[in-house]
Design a protein around this motif. Sequence first.
Motif, PDB file in Angstrom:
ATOM      1  N   GLU A   8       8.746   7.690   2.977  1.00  0.00           N
ATOM      2  CA  GLU A   8       7.922   8.732   2.362  1.00  0.00           C
ATOM      3  C   GLU A   8       6.543   8.797   3.001  1.00  0.00           C
ATOM      4  O   GLU A   8       6.010   9.879   3.255  1.00  0.00           O
ATOM      5  CB  GLU A   8       7.805   8.488   0.861  1.00  0.00           C
ATOM      6  CG  GLU A   8       9.063   8.816   0.076  1.00  0.00           C
ATOM      7  CD  GLU A   8       8.777   9.106  -1.387  1.00  0.00           C
ATOM      8  OE1 GLU A   8       7.669   9.600  -1.694  1.00  0.00           O
ATOM      9  OE2 GLU A   8       9.667   8.842  -2.215  1.00  0.00           O
ATOM     10  N   VAL A   9       5.945   7.642   3.258  1.00  0.00           N
ATOM     11  CA  VAL A   9       4.622   7.629   3.881  1.00  0.00           C
ATOM     12  C   VAL A   9       4.698   8.210   5.282  1.00  0.00           C
ATOM     13  O   VAL A   9       3.803   8.971   5.699  1.00  0.00           O
ATOM     14  CB  VAL A   9       4.054   6.195   3.902  1.00  0.00           C
ATOM     15  CG1 VAL A   9       2.837   6.108   4.831  1.00  0.00           C
ATOM     16  CG2 VAL A   9       3.657   5.763   2.499  1.00  0.00           C
ATOM     17  N   GLU A  64       8.088   4.177  -4.911  1.00  0.00           N
ATOM     18  CA  GLU A  64       9.522   3.878  -4.932  1.00  0.00           C
ATOM     19  C   GLU A  64       9.729   2.373  -5.064  1.00  0.00           C
ATOM     20  O   GLU A  64       8.868   1.576  -4.678  1.00  0.00           O
ATOM     21  CB  GLU A  64      10.199   4.388  -3.660  1.00  0.00           C
ATOM     22  CG  GLU A  64      10.068   5.893  -3.438  1.00  0.00           C
ATOM     23  CD  GLU A  64      10.853   6.695  -4.455  1.00  0.00           C
ATOM     24  OE1 GLU A  64      11.797   6.127  -5.048  1.00  0.00           O
ATOM     25  OE2 GLU A  64      10.541   7.881  -4.663  1.00  0.00           O
ATOM     26  N   TYR A  65      10.888   1.973  -5.577  1.00  0.00           N
ATOM     27  CA  TYR A  65      11.168   0.542  -5.767  1.00  0.00           C
ATOM     28  C   TYR A  65      11.830  -0.081  -4.547  1.00  0.00           C
ATOM     29  O   TYR A  65      12.482  -1.113  -4.656  1.00  0.00           O
ATOM     30  CB  TYR A  65      12.053   0.341  -7.001  1.00  0.00           C
ATOM     31  CG  TYR A  65      11.404   0.763  -8.293  1.00  0.00           C
ATOM     32  CD1 TYR A  65      10.054   0.508  -8.532  1.00  0.00           C
ATOM     33  CD2 TYR A  65      12.125   1.425  -9.267  1.00  0.00           C
ATOM     34  CE1 TYR A  65       9.449   0.907  -9.701  1.00  0.00           C
ATOM     35  CE2 TYR A  65      11.523   1.832 -10.453  1.00  0.00           C
ATOM     36  CZ  TYR A  65      10.185   1.566 -10.660  1.00  0.00           C
ATOM     37  OH  TYR A  65       9.584   1.964 -11.832  1.00  0.00           O
ATOM     38  N   SER A  66      11.654   0.529  -3.395  1.00  0.00           N
ATOM     39  CA  SER A  66      12.243   0.037  -2.154  1.00  0.00           C
ATOM     40  C   SER A  66      11.205   0.103  -1.054  1.00  0.00           C
ATOM     41  O   SER A  66      10.534   1.129  -0.870  1.00  0.00           O
ATOM     42  CB  SER A  66      13.469   0.875  -1.767  1.00  0.00           C
ATOM     43  OG  SER A  66      13.832   0.668  -0.423  1.00  0.00           O
ATOM     44  N   ALA A  79       0.836  -1.202   0.000  1.00  0.00           N
ATOM     45  CA  ALA A  79       0.000   0.000   0.000  1.00  0.00           C
ATOM     46  C   ALA A  79       0.871   1.252   0.000  1.00  0.00           C
ATOM     47  O   ALA A  79       0.519   2.263  -0.632  1.00  0.00           O
ATOM     48  CB  ALA A  79      -0.929  -0.003   1.213  1.00  0.00           C
ATOM     49  N   GLU A  80       2.003   1.183   0.688  1.00  0.00           N
ATOM     50  CA  GLU A  80       2.930   2.318   0.681  1.00  0.00           C
ATOM     51  C   GLU A  80       3.506   2.539  -0.720  1.00  0.00           C
ATOM     52  O   GLU A  80       3.754   3.684  -1.118  1.00  0.00           O
ATOM     53  CB  GLU A  80       4.057   2.080   1.680  1.00  0.00           C
ATOM     54  CG  GLU A  80       3.656   2.178   3.145  1.00  0.00           C
ATOM     55  CD  GLU A  80       3.057   0.898   3.712  1.00  0.00           C
ATOM     56  OE1 GLU A  80       2.900   0.807   4.929  1.00  0.00           O
ATOM     57  OE2 GLU A  80       2.756  -0.022   2.922  1.00  0.00           O
ATOM     58  N   TYR A  81       3.718   1.441  -1.470  1.00  0.00           N
ATOM     59  CA  TYR A  81       4.203   1.583  -2.847  1.00  0.00           C
ATOM     60  C   TYR A  81       3.168   2.304  -3.712  1.00  0.00           C
ATOM     61  O   TYR A  81       3.520   3.129  -4.554  1.00  0.00           O
ATOM     62  CB  TYR A  81       4.512   0.214  -3.445  1.00  0.00           C
ATOM     63  CG  TYR A  81       4.878   0.279  -4.920  1.00  0.00           C
ATOM     64  CD1 TYR A  81       6.152   0.640  -5.316  1.00  0.00           C
ATOM     65  CD2 TYR A  81       3.929   0.010  -5.907  1.00  0.00           C
ATOM     66  CE1 TYR A  81       6.491   0.728  -6.665  1.00  0.00           C
ATOM     67  CE2 TYR A  81       4.250   0.099  -7.257  1.00  0.00           C
ATOM     68  CZ  TYR A  81       5.530   0.451  -7.627  1.00  0.00           C
ATOM     69  OH  TYR A  81       5.845   0.559  -8.958  1.00  0.00           O
ATOM     70  N   VAL A  82       1.877   1.984  -3.511  1.00  0.00           N
ATOM     71  CA  VAL A  82       0.830   2.639  -4.287  1.00  0.00           C
ATOM     72  C   VAL A  82       0.841   4.145  -4.023  1.00  0.00           C
ATOM     73  O   VAL A  82       0.573   4.949  -4.924  1.00  0.00           O
ATOM     74  CB  VAL A  82      -0.546   2.039  -3.939  1.00  0.00           C
ATOM     75  CG1 VAL A  82      -1.664   2.792  -4.641  1.00  0.00           C
ATOM     76  CG2 VAL A  82      -0.592   0.569  -4.333  1.00  0.00           C
ATOM     77  N   ILE A  83       1.191   4.551  -2.803  1.00  0.00           N
ATOM     78  CA  ILE A  83       1.206   5.975  -2.448  1.00  0.00           C
ATOM     79  C   ILE A  83       2.494   6.652  -2.896  1.00  0.00           C
ATOM     80  O   ILE A  83       2.475   7.745  -3.472  1.00  0.00           O
ATOM     81  CB  ILE A  83       1.018   6.147  -0.923  1.00  0.00           C
ATOM     82  CG1 ILE A  83      -0.377   5.639  -0.516  1.00  0.00           C
ATOM     83  CG2 ILE A  83       1.208   7.603  -0.513  1.00  0.00           C
ATOM     84  CD1 ILE A  83      -0.576   5.553   0.976  1.00  0.00           C
TER      85      ILE A  83
END
Length: 444
Positions: free
Chosen positions: A258-259, A249-251, A242-246
């Motif tokens: 960032e979140v 980043e590829y990490s 879910a953090e990737y969707v927001i």
Amino acid sequence: MILVSVFLSLILALTAVTEASSYWAAGSYAASVFSLGEVSVLSCYQKELYERYGIFGFHSDKETLETMVKNYASASFREDRSADRMVISLDSVTLYPEEFSLCKGDTLKKNMAECMKRQIPLEVLDWLGFQDALAGVFAGKTEGTASKGEGSEGNQASGGDGTEEDPYGFRTLRNSSVIELLPSVRKPAEGALSTEIKLPQNLDDLVSNSITEVLANLYVLSYFSNYTTELQERTTFFRNEAEYVIAGEYSDEANLREVQGYLTLLRTGLNALQIAEDPAKLEATMVLAAAISGPGAIWTQAAIVAGWAAAEALCDVSRLMQGKKVPIWKTEADWSLSIEGLRKWLVDGIEPETGDNGTEDTGKGLSYAEYLAILLFLTGSNLKLTRVMDLIQINLCGSSDGSFDLSRCYSGFRISCIWRQRERAFLPLNNQVRRYENTVTYFP
């Protein structure tokens, strides 16, 4: 002579009726055959995509789909008159699946919304019932923190990459070949990611779009893991999906940072508003400002309010990461950092401890996952959808089908078939070229 004329007229009439009946019967028969051909295409859906993500799509290409329908129809329209009294000849079959590609944001969003409608009754999708809807989605999925490798400070420091020793740790996507095939990377290059803002035409469209957006956001939080999700086994590449969707980043670690930054900004603004609304807190900041810069230090007071709000926000984010809840609008009992703790930090240089106000978790407020729902609403719709596509492609390629390509997945198609009856007839009606057209979609 009259009898002969009557007899011939009767024969012609019967022939015309027979020809017309044959014409309409052939149309119905051909339509039923093409309809079954459509079903045969839909039956070849991507099973793993449906079972894992609740999204319907068949993984194929235009030529393969056309051949499938053509073979099915040709087998039904046999040339042997004894087997097929309609004697139908198939000229061409053309399918147009491109507009139903799952790499189109609207198509994917509709699938996501339809999937969530089976889990959440629409009557709770208003702003007053939104938290109840979230609670239903998160039940059994985000209670507490992960038992091992849940993204603790130790995992962040070690930079876990999902090895056997740390199967639940953070990972970073470095494979350039995989990255180049991600929908979020390819779509801008192909011009398929539209940034055009389309305003709703009326109130009904506005309400419909809002409900679809709510359902899509709930889908992300329901079908993708986040920092506080308890993992029973590692079935995804990223841990913080879910953090990737927001963040995009590829990490895992970069997405989480960032979140956390977004949550800190959000909570800082809310905390500053609460300080401004609380006379006791304003008076405390004024006293501290006078102790630092003297009476009338309005700018010092403003800086103290901002610093207090930010420091409190850091405490809030820390509580969220521990699986606790933080209310949107906090009461005095929910406040973590006292003015005395802030004074020691600003005047004496002693960094305050989280929760120096003796705050306990009351279980009221929003959880970390529910705050993610707020961030999802603030994230552009196109960005969210393309990152959802990324996660689906990465996970299915890694777990079930190494050749899986979401750009070759379709949820429906338009079909156009050209056919005719080959029998010789008295009327030209039966010999003309005829067309069958239909639009086929499937949303369970």
